[in-house]
Each structure stands twice: as C-alpha cells, then as structure tokens.
Scaffold this motif. Structure first.
Motif, short mmCIF file in Angstrom:
data_model
loop_
_atom_site.label_atom_id
_atom_site.label_comp_id
_atom_site.label_asym_id
_atom_site.label_seq_id
_atom_site.Cartn_x
_atom_site.Cartn_y
_atom_site.Cartn_z
N LEU A 73 37.79 -0.53 -0.03
CA LEU A 73 38.92 -0.80 1.03
C LEU A 73 39.44 0.59 1.42
O LEU A 73 39.63 0.61 2.57
N PHE A 74 39.51 1.39 0.55
CA PHE A 74 39.95 2.97 0.76
C PHE A 74 39.02 3.35 1.58
O PHE A 74 39.51 3.90 2.97
N ASP A 75 37.94 3.42 1.55
CA ASP A 75 36.61 3.97 2.36
C ASP A 75 36.83 3.34 3.77
O ASP A 75 36.88 4.28 4.91
N SER A 79 38.43 5.70 6.93
CA SER A 79 37.42 6.01 7.78
C SER A 79 37.73 5.90 9.12
O SER A 79 37.70 6.75 10.37
N VAL A 80 38.23 4.64 9.46
CA VAL A 80 38.83 4.14 10.61
C VAL A 80 39.92 5.08 11.07
O VAL A 80 39.95 5.48 12.25
N LEU A 81 40.93 5.27 10.24
CA LEU A 81 41.96 6.43 10.57
C LEU A 81 41.53 7.54 10.93
O LEU A 81 42.13 8.24 12.34
N VAL A 82 40.56 8.19 10.43
CA VAL A 82 39.98 9.68 10.59
C VAL A 82 39.38 9.49 11.84
O VAL A 82 39.50 10.41 12.82
N ILE A 83 38.50 8.49 12.19
CA ILE A 83 37.58 8.56 13.56
C ILE A 83 38.69 8.27 14.62
O ILE A 83 38.74 9.08 15.76
N ARG A 184 28.98 1.94 7.36
CA ARG A 184 27.77 1.23 7.32
C ARG A 184 27.63 1.08 5.73
O ARG A 184 26.45 0.28 5.35
N GLY A 185 28.43 1.53 4.85
CA GLY A 185 28.17 1.21 3.50
C GLY A 185 27.26 2.12 2.71
O GLY A 185 26.90 1.90 1.66
N GLU A 186 26.79 3.22 3.35
CA GLU A 186 25.39 3.97 3.02
C GLU A 186 26.40 5.29 2.02
O GLU A 186 25.56 5.66 1.30
N MET A 187 27.67 5.53 2.40
CA MET A 187 28.39 6.50 1.69
C MET A 187 29.75 6.17 1.34
O MET A 187 30.17 5.19 1.81
N SER A 188 30.29 7.11 0.54
CA SER A 188 31.86 6.56 0.33
C SER A 188 32.52 8.11 0.59
O SER A 188 32.01 9.12 0.82
#
Length: 268
Positions: A73-75, A79-83, A184-188
C-alpha cells in the motif's frame, strides 16, 4: 553446527537438533528453562517443544503478512504521489535527453527480482548510446579501470556519461522511472539494490535473503555512505535489512534518503 549468513557458525547441542536460529537485538538463550542474555546484536538459540514453535511460526507468518500488505500500500501510494508531483520534472528531463543525445530516453537493464524473476529495471539514460562497446574497450585497455569495475560495478569518472547524465546521476534523478517498476510490482520503494545476474555469485549464501525480497529504489546501502562501502559490506547491509525489516525501518530509510538526496550526492 549451523552456518549463518556472513560466514558465522554456531554449535547446536545434540539434544536440540531442531533448535531455531534467529538474529535479535537482545534476546535469550532458552535451554532447560534457564535464560541467559546474549550480547546485543548476537545470535539466539531457542529450544522449544513443537507446539510452542508452531505458535511462534504462525505469529511470525501473520506479522509478515501484515507487513507485506502495508508495504505494498505504501509502495503504490508513494509512487503515485512522486510521479504526479514530479511529472513536470520528468517531462523536462526527457526533453533534455532527446535534445542532447537523441533516443532512447529510458535505459532498460535486466535485473534479478524476488524469487529470481528477471525484469527490466528502468532508468533515465545517462550514457552514450554506444556505452556497452565503449565500456569493453576501456576495460580491455586500462587495468586500473578494470579493477575498479570489478570492485564496484561502476566507474567514478565514467567517460561514457553524457553531460545531462552526469547531473542526473549526482542528483539520483536518473532513478525516477523506477517508480514505474514499483507500480508494476517488480520493485519496492525500500529494499536491497537490484543486481544483475553476474553479481549473484558475489552474494554467497546471502543470495537466499536477496531472492526473498523485492529490490528497492532505496535501502540501507543508499543511506549508509554508499561511496565508502565495499561490495561485501553492501551484501551485509542487504542481509541486515532482510533480518530486521519492519514498516518503521522502511519509513526511517525513506526519511534518511530525502536527506541524502538533498545534501549528499556521493555514489560508488
């Protein structure tokens, strides 16, 4: 005898063949009901009957399950906020790369993820388009650069980097596209360094720890003086993160990463 990550050994008494080994801050050695404190950061040997061990294992599984849910959930949220927040900067960087060195804007490199899955790790392209050929020529002609590459997998004064790329690297902005890998779930957001296949052998027995985690955009190595750490120390930092990972630790690493991003632009 049990071999632990990092080359340490611990003798298990014959009467406790199924003892459980774990790393702790300050724990207890439980043998025949007697408790002995271990040194801080030492290892603990627990000898329990099957029912107690099953209860502890179930509790650990539940804890990890909750941790993984919160972490994902944090990831996604982070990520959305940063992008969204940095979208103008992402567009400007892409335009600068196109003007200065042409296409492609992104560089894709095969990295090893959780469970050994191979994925394309994204970065803004910071090197010339013929970087792979130039690297081979440099290493063939210069033994000093070859030694530096083998020790660090990077070159401090890399002649392959184009002018915009140097700024992106010292500011770590070249890693912004990796937030797409996170979505995409490949990294954290937080995890071990994403490594290439050739690096797996250098992890030794600790490779099992690495393969049980998603690689991270940031991690203990990035906030622990990365330009001053050896490769072996990086491996130990990844193993340390695996042993001690919690939501609170992840948040501390993210907070420290902000400080490194703003005030410390050293890299290996």
């Amino acid at each position: 005898m049990v071999r632990l990550c990092g080359g340490l050994h611990l003798n298990c008494p014959a009467q406790y063949p199924d003892g459980v080994i774990s790393r702790g801050q300050q724990g207890l050695i439980m043998i025949d009901g007697e408790a002995n404190k271990t040194p801080r950061g030492g290892f603990m040997l627990y000898a329990y009957d099957d029912s107690v061990k099953q209860g502890l294992e179930l509790r650990k599984v539940r804890h990890l399950r909750s941790y993984f849910v919160v972490k994902r959930l944090f990831d996604v949220t982070f990520s959305v906020l940063v992008i969204v927040f940095l979208l103008p900067a992402i567009a400007l960087i892409s335009l600068c790369i196109l003007i200065s060195d042409g296409r492609p804007v992104f560089y894709r490199q095969k990295r090893i993820g959780r469970d050994g899955r191979v994925f394309d790790c994204l970065k803004f392209r910071t090197m010339r388009r013929d970087a792979d050929r130039l690297l081979k020529e440099l290493l063939d002609q210069n033994p000093v650069l070859l030694q530096e590459w083998r020790a660090c997998q990077k070159l401090r004064n890399d002649p392959r980097i184009h002018p915009i790329g140097h700024f992106l690297r010292v500011s770590s902005l070249d890693e912004l596209p990796q937030f797409l890998n996170v979505l995409r779930g490949e990294m954290s957001v937080v995890g071990p360094r994403p490594i290439v296949e050739d690096e797996m052998a250098r992890y030794g027995e600790c490779i099992n720890d690495y393969l049980m985690m998603k690689p991270g955009i940031t991690g203990l190595w990035q906030v622990s003086g990365r330009s001053d750490t050896s490769y072996a120390e990086r491996v130990q930092l990844d193993a340390q993160y695996f042993q001690n990972r919690t939501t609170w630790l992840d948040l501390k690493i993210v907070w420290r990463t902000v400080g490194v991003f703003l005030f410390d632009h050293n890299g290996c």
